[in-house]
Scaffold this motif. Structure first.
Motif, PDB file in Angstrom:
ATOM      1  N   PHE A 297     -12.142  66.809  66.116  1.00 20.77           N
ATOM      2  CA  PHE A 297     -12.168  66.930  64.666  1.00 20.77           C
ATOM      3  C   PHE A 297     -11.271  65.853  64.057  1.00 20.77           C
ATOM      4  O   PHE A 297     -10.202  65.551  64.580  1.00 20.77           O
ATOM      5  N   SER A 298     -11.710  65.295  62.952  1.00 21.66           N
ATOM      6  CA  SER A 298     -10.915  64.284  62.274  1.00 21.66           C
ATOM      7  C   SER A 298      -9.911  64.949  61.340  1.00 21.66           C
ATOM      8  O   SER A 298     -10.035  66.130  60.999  1.00 21.66           O
ATOM      9  N   LEU A 299      -8.925  64.169  60.941  1.00 25.15           N
ATOM     10  CA  LEU A 299      -7.932  64.677  59.994  1.00 25.15           C
ATOM     11  C   LEU A 299      -8.588  65.003  58.655  1.00 25.15           C
ATOM     12  O   LEU A 299      -8.170  65.943  57.961  1.00 25.15           O
ATOM     13  N   GLU A 300      -9.609  64.253  58.305  1.00 30.48           N
ATOM     14  CA  GLU A 300     -10.337  64.526  57.062  1.00 30.48           C
ATOM     15  C   GLU A 300     -11.012  65.895  57.106  1.00 30.48           C
ATOM     16  O   GLU A 300     -11.066  66.611  56.097  1.00 30.48           O
ATOM     17  N   ASP A 301     -11.521  66.282  58.274  1.00 29.73           N
ATOM     18  CA  ASP A 301     -12.132  67.612  58.423  1.00 29.73           C
ATOM     19  C   ASP A 301     -11.111  68.715  58.168  1.00 29.73           C
ATOM     20  O   ASP A 301     -11.428  69.733  57.543  1.00 29.73           O
ATOM     21  N   VAL A 302      -9.897  68.518  58.657  1.00 31.11           N
ATOM     22  CA  VAL A 302      -8.851  69.523  58.470  1.00 31.11           C
ATOM     23  C   VAL A 302      -8.466  69.628  56.996  1.00 31.11           C
ATOM     24  O   VAL A 302      -8.276  70.731  56.468  1.00 31.11           O
ATOM     25  N   PHE A 303      -8.371  68.497  56.309  1.00 28.52           N
ATOM     26  CA  PHE A 303      -8.043  68.525  54.877  1.00 28.52           C
ATOM     27  C   PHE A 303      -9.168  69.176  54.072  1.00 28.52           C
ATOM     28  O   PHE A 303      -8.907  69.890  53.100  1.00 28.52           O
ATOM     29  N   ASP A 304     -10.423  68.928  54.440  1.00 27.61           N
ATOM     30  CA  ASP A 304     -11.539  69.570  53.748  1.00 27.61           C
ATOM     31  C   ASP A 304     -11.511  71.084  53.953  1.00 27.61           C
ATOM     32  O   ASP A 304     -11.791  71.859  53.030  1.00 27.61           O
ATOM     33  N   ALA A 305     -11.181  71.498  55.171  1.00 32.62           N
ATOM     34  CA  ALA A 305     -11.081  72.936  55.436  1.00 32.62           C
ATOM     35  C   ALA A 305      -9.949  73.558  54.634  1.00 32.62           C
ATOM     36  O   ALA A 305     -10.080  74.684  54.126  1.00 32.62           O
ATOM     37  N   TYR A 306      -8.850  72.846  54.495  1.00 32.64           N
ATOM     38  CA  TYR A 306      -7.730  73.351  53.686  1.00 32.64           C
ATOM     39  C   TYR A 306      -8.125  73.484  52.216  1.00 32.64           C
ATOM     40  O   TYR A 306      -7.769  74.466  51.551  1.00 32.64           O
ATOM     41  N   ALA A 307      -8.875  72.509  51.699  1.00 29.70           N
ATOM     42  CA  ALA A 307      -9.294  72.575  50.296  1.00 29.70           C
ATOM     43  C   ALA A 307     -10.171  73.792  50.044  1.00 29.70           C
ATOM     44  O   ALA A 307     -10.045  74.464  49.011  1.00 29.70           O
ATOM     45  N   ASP A 308     -11.053  74.121  50.971  1.00 29.13           N
ATOM     46  CA  ASP A 308     -11.895  75.312  50.814  1.00 29.13           C
ATOM     47  C   ASP A 308     -11.097  76.587  51.021  1.00 29.13           C
ATOM     48  O   ASP A 308     -11.368  77.605  50.381  1.00 29.13           O
ATOM     49  N   CYS A 309     -10.111  76.534  51.901  1.00 26.30           N
ATOM     50  CA  CYS A 309      -9.318  77.735  52.196  1.00 26.30           C
ATOM     51  C   CYS A 309      -8.480  78.162  51.000  1.00 26.30           C
ATOM     52  O   CYS A 309      -8.308  79.360  50.753  1.00 26.30           O
ATOM     53  N   ARG A 310      -7.948  77.201  50.282  1.00 21.12           N
ATOM     54  CA  ARG A 310      -7.075  77.544  49.156  1.00 21.12           C
ATOM     55  C   ARG A 310      -7.848  77.812  47.865  1.00 21.12           C
ATOM     56  O   ARG A 310      -7.259  78.193  46.862  1.00 21.12           O
ATOM     57  N   LYS A 311      -9.155  77.597  47.883  1.00 26.17           N
ATOM     58  CA  LYS A 311      -9.961  77.820  46.684  1.00 26.17           C
ATOM     59  C   LYS A 311      -9.892  79.292  46.268  1.00 26.17           C
ATOM     60  O   LYS A 311     -10.159  80.197  47.071  1.00 26.17           O
ATOM     61  N   HIS A 312      -9.534  79.516  45.020  1.00 29.02           N
ATOM     62  CA  HIS A 312      -9.362  80.864  44.451  1.00 29.02           C
ATOM     63  C   HIS A 312      -8.208  81.636  45.095  1.00 29.02           C
ATOM     64  O   HIS A 312      -8.046  82.833  44.828  1.00 29.02           O
ATOM     65  N   LYS A 313      -7.432  81.001  45.982  1.00 32.23           N
ATOM     66  CA  LYS A 313      -6.291  81.659  46.628  1.00 32.23           C
ATOM     67  C   LYS A 313      -5.009  80.865  46.421  1.00 32.23           C
ATOM     68  O   LYS A 313      -4.006  81.122  47.096  1.00 32.23           O
ATOM     69  N   ARG A 314      -5.000  79.914  45.511  1.00 32.67           N
ATOM     70  CA  ARG A 314      -3.879  78.987  45.404  1.00 32.67           C
ATOM     71  C   ARG A 314      -2.620  79.663  44.884  1.00 32.67           C
ATOM     72  O   ARG A 314      -1.506  79.187  45.128  1.00 32.67           O
ATOM     73  N   ASN A 315      -2.759  80.767  44.174  1.00 27.29           N
ATOM     74  CA  ASN A 315      -1.598  81.436  43.607  1.00 27.29           C
ATOM     75  C   ASN A 315      -1.024  82.513  44.512  1.00 27.29           C
ATOM     76  O   ASN A 315      -0.084  83.206  44.120  1.00 27.29           O
ATOM     77  N   THR A 316      -1.589  82.687  45.691  1.00 26.23           N
ATOM     78  CA  THR A 316      -1.030  83.666  46.617  1.00 26.23           C
ATOM     79  C   THR A 316       0.251  83.116  47.246  1.00 26.23           C
ATOM     80  O   THR A 316       0.483  81.906  47.283  1.00 26.23           O
TER      81      THR A 316
END
Length: 487
Positions: A100-119
């Motif tokens: 997996f590339s580093l870009e893949d990990v950053f994309d996964a992080y962006a989706d993971c924090r979606k609607h959860k950024r204030n937790t």
């Protein structure tokens, strides 16, 4: 410099560059800012080159072209070095490592924090998210990643369930896995599998079930029957070994990316993990009172159970039951069939045809998937009586909201009114009120519930009515623009 390296390469292979040296980017990969005209012999070809921020390659319309800060082994086609006058595709660098590339990990992080950024966990992770993601990527690449312990707690709405919440970094890995496997697993799912799929969901499943009833009964002009089946303790009874074996076999056949082995390792770590080991219990033991044993991972058999609350559990559970869908649709021949997680619905004009399918489905679940059909959740009624499916009551020409959502909506209004009676709400409580009420109104607008929405919203306290107003169709609660909010 990168520009000199590029010129040296082109001179070595007798290629002429019409671009000037100042057209190269001094701090990136040395690719000309404008189109480079490459002349060889009597043929002239134009490569539409665009720059990129990656450190290894520069992408073009026809493949890879450019010079890296640390160029690898140069690969030159044999017919190019032999002097043949043939258009070629330049590939200056070897293939990347199969990972997996580093870009893949950053994309996964962006989706993971979606609607959860204030937790809380998302905020803590975001404080130094770049270093954390790079460290996570290194662990994945070096195959040293291990999932951490989860937190477990009980929720009571819409029904009482046991939830295992993974750590935020583990949730990033879950999204990374799902990004890779979802497009491949989609080809194995039938059209009427509704859970955790893009473009599907509960509302889509409700519309399909209503369409099954209308079509089978010819718009309620002839007799038809509807049957619902449920699996006993589904998530707690999934055999993890059987799930991974089938997933590995499927991915080896249909997943063709270079990072297959790394993906399989991550899937194995996630599936084989026992969430109950080392978990942190949030709440008290009294919260588990009244929860059936088949709804808790603490009482599941060894090697069985997927944690409710993980994205991977939803997708893998859907994949686990996919053979059952094909068996019902293609072997048993049921045209009007749909499934949302473990809730199955059948519609047929022949009652005996439905009853004869029950022992067949029960046997298939036991033999192939090691699951048990719930004996007390077999529903069989004429379509004219209506059917409850995915929280709504489907009737002729309309659907009604289920009893759980009606009850929870009224209780939510009572809680917000009690907050006003106790003290003056602060900004956070006002936002919570608006989000909560609008969530219920958004769900109820998909059913025939105007009177319910109007009556419940009318029961709000004067404090909320002065600061918030609903639109004329009672679809949303909005702040009054004419009044300044004071907290």
């Amino acid at each position: 410099s990168a520009g000199k390296q590029y010129d040296a390469y082109m001179r070595t292979h007798h290629l002429h560059i019409s671009a000037k040296k100042e057209d190269f980017l001094p701090t990136t990969t040395g690719v000309p800012r404008r189109t480079a005209s490459v002349t060889r012999g009597n043929r002239i070809s134009t490569m539409a080159v665009r720059t990129t921020t990656t450190t290894r390659t520069t992408k073009t319309t026809f493949g890879l072209c450019g010079v890296s800060d640390k160029p690898g082994r140069e690969t030159v086609p044999a017919h190019l070095s032999a002097g043949k006058n043939t258009p070629v595709q330049l590939e200056l660098f070897p293939d990347r490592e199969s990972s997996f590339s580093l870009e893949d990990v950053f994309d996964a992080y962006a989706d993971c924090r979606k609607h959860k950024r204030n937790t809380q966990q998302a905020r803590e992770f975001e404080q130094d998210y770049e270093s954390r993601l790079i460290a996570l990527w290194q662990e994945i690449t070096e195959k040293t990643y291990l999932p951490g312990p989860a937190k477990v707690f009980i929720v009571t709405k819409p029904v009482k369930r046991e939830i295992f919440a993974a750590q935020f970094r583990d949730r990033v890995v879950h999204h990374l896995i799902i990004h890779a496997v979802s497009p491949v697993l989609e080809r194995d799912f039938i059209y009427d599998s509704y859970a955790c799929r893009i473009g599907k969901g509960t509302h889509f499943g409700i519309e399909r079930a209503a369409g099954f009833i209308r079509s089978c009964s010819r718009n309620y002009t002839r007799d038809a029957w509807v049957m619902k089946l449920d699996i006993k303790g589904f998530f707690m009874a999934v055999n993890r070994t059987l799930l991974y074996q089938r997933l590995e076999d499927y991915l080896r056949r249909f997943y063709h990316a270079n990072n297959l082995e790394q993906l399989l390792q991550l899937c194995f770590l996630v599936i084989s993990q026992d969430p109950t080991v080392g978990c942190t219990i949030c709440g008290s033991k009294k919260d588990w009172e009244g929860l059936p044993y088949d709804k808790s991972l603490f009482y599941s058999e060894s090697g069985c159970g997927l944690p409710i609350g993980s994205l991977t559990s939803q997708v893998f559970a859907n994949f686990y039951l996919s053979p059952l869908d094909h068996y019902i649709k293609h072997t048993l021949g049921f045209r009007y069939y749909g499934r949302y997680v473990d809730d199955m619905i059948f519609v047929h004009e022949n009652k005996s045809r439905l009853t004869s399918a029950i022992p067949l489905v029960r046997a298939y679940l036991a033999d192939e998937l090691r699951l048990q059909l719930h004996p007390k959740k077999i529903y069989l009624q004429p379509t004219g009586h209506g059917v409850t499916f995915l929280g709504v009551y489907i009737r002729h020409r309309y659907t009604l909201a289920g009893k759980h959502i009606r009850k929870n909506f009224k209780e939510a209004v009572k809680v917000h009114n009690a907050t006003v009676a106790d003290h003056r709400p602060n900004r956070e409580e006002c936002w919570k009120f608006q989000s909560s009420i609008n969530a219920y109104l958004g769900m109820l607008r998909h059913s025939a519930s105007y009177r319910l929405r109007h009556n419940v919203v009318s029961g709000l306290s004067d404090h909320w009515k002065r600061r918030f107003s609903s639109d004329e169709n009672v679809y949303a609660i909005k702040r009054r623009k004419s009044q300044t909010m004071q907290f």
